[in-house]
Design a protein around this motif. Structure first.
Motif, PDB file in Angstrom:
ATOM      1  N   ASP A  29      12.352  19.047 -10.054  1.00  0.00           N
ATOM      2  CA  ASP A  29      12.376  19.516 -11.097  1.00  0.00           C
ATOM      3  C   ASP A  29      11.215  18.819 -11.915  1.00  0.00           C
ATOM      4  O   ASP A  29      10.042  19.462 -12.764  1.00  0.00           O
ATOM      5  CB  ASP A  29      13.545  19.151 -12.169  1.00  0.00           C
ATOM      6  CG  ASP A  29      14.589  20.146 -11.566  1.00  0.00           C
ATOM      7  OD1 ASP A  29      14.470  21.342 -11.186  1.00  0.00           O
ATOM      8  OD2 ASP A  29      15.697  19.949 -12.135  1.00  0.00           O
ATOM      9  N   ALA A  30      10.992  17.550 -11.663  1.00  0.00           N
ATOM     10  CA  ALA A  30       9.696  16.703 -12.185  1.00  0.00           C
ATOM     11  C   ALA A  30       8.345  17.036 -11.757  1.00  0.00           C
ATOM     12  O   ALA A  30       7.355  17.424 -12.299  1.00  0.00           O
ATOM     13  CB  ALA A  30       9.987  15.312 -11.831  1.00  0.00           C
ATOM     14  N   VAL A  31       8.076  17.655 -10.328  1.00  0.00           N
ATOM     15  CA  VAL A  31       7.263  18.008  -9.682  1.00  0.00           C
ATOM     16  C   VAL A  31       6.860  19.407 -10.467  1.00  0.00           C
ATOM     17  O   VAL A  31       5.741  19.901 -10.561  1.00  0.00           O
ATOM     18  CB  VAL A  31       7.269  18.326  -8.391  1.00  0.00           C
ATOM     19  CG1 VAL A  31       6.205  18.875  -7.416  1.00  0.00           C
ATOM     20  CG2 VAL A  31       7.367  16.819  -7.561  1.00  0.00           C
ATOM     21  N   GLN A  32       7.673  20.307 -10.632  1.00  0.00           N
ATOM     22  CA  GLN A  32       7.521  21.595 -11.225  1.00  0.00           C
ATOM     23  C   GLN A  32       7.000  21.185 -12.706  1.00  0.00           C
ATOM     24  O   GLN A  32       6.284  22.023 -12.958  1.00  0.00           O
ATOM     25  CB  GLN A  32       8.679  22.571 -11.187  1.00  0.00           C
ATOM     26  CG  GLN A  32       9.332  22.906  -9.934  1.00  0.00           C
ATOM     27  CD  GLN A  32       8.289  24.011  -9.176  1.00  0.00           C
ATOM     28  OE1 GLN A  32       7.631  24.748  -9.838  1.00  0.00           O
ATOM     29  NE2 GLN A  32       8.334  23.578  -7.748  1.00  0.00           N
ATOM     30  N   ASP A  33       7.492  20.382 -13.324  1.00  0.00           N
ATOM     31  CA  ASP A  33       7.043  19.898 -14.752  1.00  0.00           C
ATOM     32  C   ASP A  33       5.614  19.582 -14.801  1.00  0.00           C
ATOM     33  O   ASP A  33       4.665  20.089 -15.452  1.00  0.00           O
ATOM     34  CB  ASP A  33       7.745  19.175 -15.514  1.00  0.00           C
ATOM     35  CG  ASP A  33       9.335  19.609 -15.846  1.00  0.00           C
ATOM     36  OD1 ASP A  33       9.287  20.955 -15.848  1.00  0.00           O
ATOM     37  OD2 ASP A  33      10.085  18.850 -15.915  1.00  0.00           O
ATOM     38  N   ALA A  34       5.231  18.992 -13.653  1.00  0.00           N
ATOM     39  CA  ALA A  34       3.856  18.360 -13.305  1.00  0.00           C
ATOM     40  C   ALA A  34       2.953  19.364 -13.157  1.00  0.00           C
ATOM     41  O   ALA A  34       1.813  19.649 -13.582  1.00  0.00           O
ATOM     42  CB  ALA A  34       3.924  17.252 -12.480  1.00  0.00           C
ATOM     43  N   LEU A  35       3.317  20.350 -12.320  1.00  0.00           N
ATOM     44  CA  LEU A  35       2.550  21.791 -11.947  1.00  0.00           C
ATOM     45  C   LEU A  35       2.318  22.365 -13.319  1.00  0.00           C
ATOM     46  O   LEU A  35       1.097  22.822 -13.302  1.00  0.00           O
ATOM     47  CB  LEU A  35       3.241  22.583 -10.893  1.00  0.00           C
ATOM     48  CG  LEU A  35       3.339  21.913  -9.656  1.00  0.00           C
ATOM     49  CD1 LEU A  35       4.470  22.906  -8.768  1.00  0.00           C
ATOM     50  CD2 LEU A  35       2.226  21.810  -8.867  1.00  0.00           C
ATOM     51  N   VAL A  36       3.213  22.619 -14.201  1.00  0.00           N
ATOM     52  CA  VAL A  36       2.902  23.358 -15.345  1.00  0.00           C
ATOM     53  C   VAL A  36       2.005  22.621 -16.053  1.00  0.00           C
ATOM     54  O   VAL A  36       1.015  23.192 -16.796  1.00  0.00           O
ATOM     55  CB  VAL A  36       4.234  23.376 -16.061  1.00  0.00           C
ATOM     56  CG1 VAL A  36       4.072  23.945 -17.697  1.00  0.00           C
ATOM     57  CG2 VAL A  36       5.293  24.215 -15.332  1.00  0.00           C
ATOM     58  N   GLU A  37       2.153  21.187 -16.161  1.00  0.00           N
ATOM     59  CA  GLU A  37       1.026  20.394 -16.940  1.00  0.00           C
ATOM     60  C   GLU A  37      -0.217  20.655 -16.324  1.00  0.00           C
ATOM     61  O   GLU A  37      -1.437  20.659 -17.063  1.00  0.00           O
ATOM     62  CB  GLU A  37       1.618  19.050 -17.023  1.00  0.00           C
ATOM     63  CG  GLU A  37       0.670  17.995 -17.754  1.00  0.00           C
ATOM     64  CD  GLU A  37       0.837  18.136 -19.373  1.00  0.00           C
ATOM     65  OE1 GLU A  37       0.224  17.686 -20.177  1.00  0.00           O
ATOM     66  OE2 GLU A  37       1.717  19.144 -19.684  1.00  0.00           O
ATOM     67  N   ALA A  38      -0.418  20.746 -14.685  1.00  0.00           N
ATOM     68  CA  ALA A  38      -1.731  20.538 -14.271  1.00  0.00           C
ATOM     69  C   ALA A  38      -2.232  22.133 -14.663  1.00  0.00           C
ATOM     70  O   ALA A  38      -3.636  22.052 -14.898  1.00  0.00           O
ATOM     71  CB  ALA A  38      -1.442  20.698 -12.768  1.00  0.00           C
ATOM     72  N   VAL A  57       2.181  12.231 -12.979  1.00  0.00           N
ATOM     73  CA  VAL A  57       2.775  12.887 -14.000  1.00  0.00           C
ATOM     74  C   VAL A  57       4.258  13.145 -13.580  1.00  0.00           C
ATOM     75  O   VAL A  57       5.103  13.063 -14.630  1.00  0.00           O
ATOM     76  CB  VAL A  57       2.057  14.020 -14.173  1.00  0.00           C
ATOM     77  CG1 VAL A  57       2.624  15.088 -15.347  1.00  0.00           C
ATOM     78  CG2 VAL A  57       0.360  13.623 -14.685  1.00  0.00           C
ATOM     79  N   ALA A  58       4.307  13.538 -12.459  1.00  0.00           N
ATOM     80  CA  ALA A  58       5.808  13.912 -11.917  1.00  0.00           C
ATOM     81  C   ALA A  58       6.775  12.727 -12.268  1.00  0.00           C
ATOM     82  O   ALA A  58       7.855  12.592 -12.508  1.00  0.00           O
ATOM     83  CB  ALA A  58       5.715  14.394 -10.659  1.00  0.00           C
ATOM     84  N   TRP A  59       6.155  11.537 -11.686  1.00  0.00           N
ATOM     85  CA  TRP A  59       6.956  10.438 -11.897  1.00  0.00           C
ATOM     86  C   TRP A  59       7.297   9.850 -13.344  1.00  0.00           C
ATOM     87  O   TRP A  59       8.425   9.540 -13.519  1.00  0.00           O
ATOM     88  CB  TRP A  59       6.204   9.218 -11.044  1.00  0.00           C
ATOM     89  CG  TRP A  59       6.836   7.776 -11.364  1.00  0.00           C
ATOM     90  CD1 TRP A  59       6.720   6.658 -11.726  1.00  0.00           C
ATOM     91  CD2 TRP A  59       8.229   7.584 -10.107  1.00  0.00           C
ATOM     92  NE1 TRP A  59       7.891   5.685 -11.253  1.00  0.00           N
ATOM     93  CE2 TRP A  59       8.649   6.141 -10.550  1.00  0.00           C
ATOM     94  CE3 TRP A  59       8.847   8.321  -9.235  1.00  0.00           C
ATOM     95  CZ2 TRP A  59       9.832   5.771  -9.930  1.00  0.00           C
ATOM     96  CZ3 TRP A  59       9.887   7.727  -8.775  1.00  0.00           C
ATOM     97  CH2 TRP A  59      10.377   6.713  -8.863  1.00  0.00           C
ATOM     98  N   ARG A  60       6.506  10.194 -14.195  1.00  0.00           N
ATOM     99  CA  ARG A  60       6.717   9.740 -15.799  1.00  0.00           C
ATOM    100  C   ARG A  60       7.577  10.891 -16.019  1.00  0.00           C
ATOM    101  O   ARG A  60       8.579  10.485 -17.083  1.00  0.00           O
ATOM    102  CB  ARG A  60       5.266  10.078 -16.494  1.00  0.00           C
ATOM    103  CG  ARG A  60       4.340   9.031 -16.255  1.00  0.00           C
ATOM    104  CD  ARG A  60       3.035   9.138 -16.984  1.00  0.00           C
ATOM    105  NE  ARG A  60       2.024   8.117 -16.821  1.00  0.00           N
ATOM    106  CZ  ARG A  60       0.820   8.082 -17.153  1.00  0.00           C
ATOM    107  NH1 ARG A  60       0.340   9.189 -17.666  1.00  0.00           N
ATOM    108  NH2 ARG A  60       0.236   7.148 -16.944  1.00  0.00           N
TER     109      ARG A  60
END
Length: 381
Positions: A29-38, A57-60
């Protein structure tokens, strides 16, 4: 920003988070959120190190979620020190992630969905559209799969054969919606081949390339299926054929034959033939014999019966077909074809019509119905 390039970074980013201690579901889920941010940030401010940016970003995102969950306070104490931003070590975790997504606790459909989501970087909506199911249904399937692999650790080699079967399932779905699953399966298999030196991985990649090379010739302008013997071979992709055969030859030279290499050898013989009439059916039968020794699959026996009918005549083909379970899908269609080859048009027409009623999809049903109509027209003249 190239979405395809972005998706290639997903496995490595996800694997970094999981290896740092994040559970699979939350990390994904965190990686998907990071992709959206990217997608939001990169067009105006592209990073020098895309993977490192995504990991940071995903770790944050993961830590934010962990801090928000009271039940995870103890775990948060060990995760609170955020690694400093910077280059990510060049460790290829692709194979490890594939093995996680195809864990034996998962059903084939769940393994396919999780692989497309976690390794392929596709959205739940894209996967649902590709498999023609509601997005909510696919979301539940993926959630169950992620729960099943939560906490799984690999301290011994996993089953690469399971990974290959999942990728082949993806490839055989072909194209639906806005995701070309055949092309996606090839991309993922290329990625796997770069991560592991295994002749069966190469065999599967060769098989996919050889089948995909014929794609443009498989469908007529009106949407009808075009059988292999009737395809315009000038429309086959010769570059893909050459690449597939080269990969296959290198794999076979290692003398560790597997089922995907044998299937690729059969596909290569079809691709090599200048015309359907010049196909080396005798050698194809020999490869089917090899494949049977490896798998003893009823589907292989069915396909072998067709090859025997081409190599030794329809009577020999019917004799081979008699040893195959007649409840097997497409058994009736093969029987119809062999009866037509033998000149029994009435029986063939009846069997084509019967096979059409059992067809697994609309395109195949229409094709078989046309075959029955064609023979009935010939008989009435």
């Amino acid at each position: 920003m190239d979405e395809a390039v972005l998706r290639t970074l997903v496995p490595g980013v996800l694997a970094v988070l999981v290896r740092r201690g994040a559970d699979f579901a939350t990390a994904e889920d965190a990686v998907q959120d990071a992709l959206v941010e990217a997608v939001r940030v990169w067009p105006a401010d592209p990073p020098r190190d895309p993977k490192g940016w995504l990991v940071t970003v995903a770790w944050r995102k993961f830590l934010d979620g962990a801090r928000a969950a009271a039940a995870r306070r103890r775990r948060e104490e060990t995760l609170d020190d955020e690694p400093a931003p910077g280059p990510v070590p060049a460790v290829d975790d692709t194979l490890w992630l594939y093995l996680l997504c195809t864990h034996p606790t998962l059903t084939p459909s769940s393994a396919v969905a999780l692989t497309l989501r976690a390794v392929g970087g596709l959205t739940t909506r894209q996967i649902a559209q590709a498999y023609l199911v509601p997005e909510a249904t696919m979301a539940q399937r993926i959630s169950r799969a992620k729960r099943s692999v939560a906490g799984v650790r690999f301290d011994r080699p996993g089953d690469v054969a399971t990974v290959l079967r999942v990728l082949y399932l993806v490839f055989n779905e072909g194209y639906t919606g806005d995701v070309d699953l055949a092309a996606e399966a090839i991309r993922l298999t290329r990625q796997l081949a770069a991560a592991i030196d295994h002749p069966e991985v190469a065999g599967l990649l060769a098989l996919m390339l050889l089948h995909h090379a014929r794609r443009a010739a498989r469908i007529a302008p009106d949407g009808a299926l075009v059988p292999l013997a009737e395809q315009d071979r000038g429309r086959w992709d010769t570059a893909l054929i050459a690449e597939g055969i080269g990969i296959l030859q290198a794999a076979l030279a290692r003398d560790r034959l597997g089922e995907f290499q044998a299937q690729a050898a059969i596909a290569a013989l079809h691709a090599d033939a200048p015309s359907a009439a010049e196909t080396d059916w005798v050698q194809i039968v020999e490869w089917y014999d090899e494949l049977l020794r490896l798998t003893d699959s009823p589907v292989v026996r069915l396909n072998r019966a067709v090859a025997v009918g081409e190599a030794d005549g329809p009577c020999a083909g019917m004799a081979a077909l008699a040893a195959v379970d007649d409840t097997l899908p497409r058994h009736t269609a093969v029987a119809a074809y062999l009866h037509e080859r033998g000149g029994d048009l009435a029986t063939a027409a009846r069997l084509y019509a019967e096979a059409a009623q059992k067809a697994p999809n609309l395109a195949e049903r229409d094709h078989l119905t046309r075959q029955a109509a064609r023979l009935n027209t010939r008989r009435s003249r």
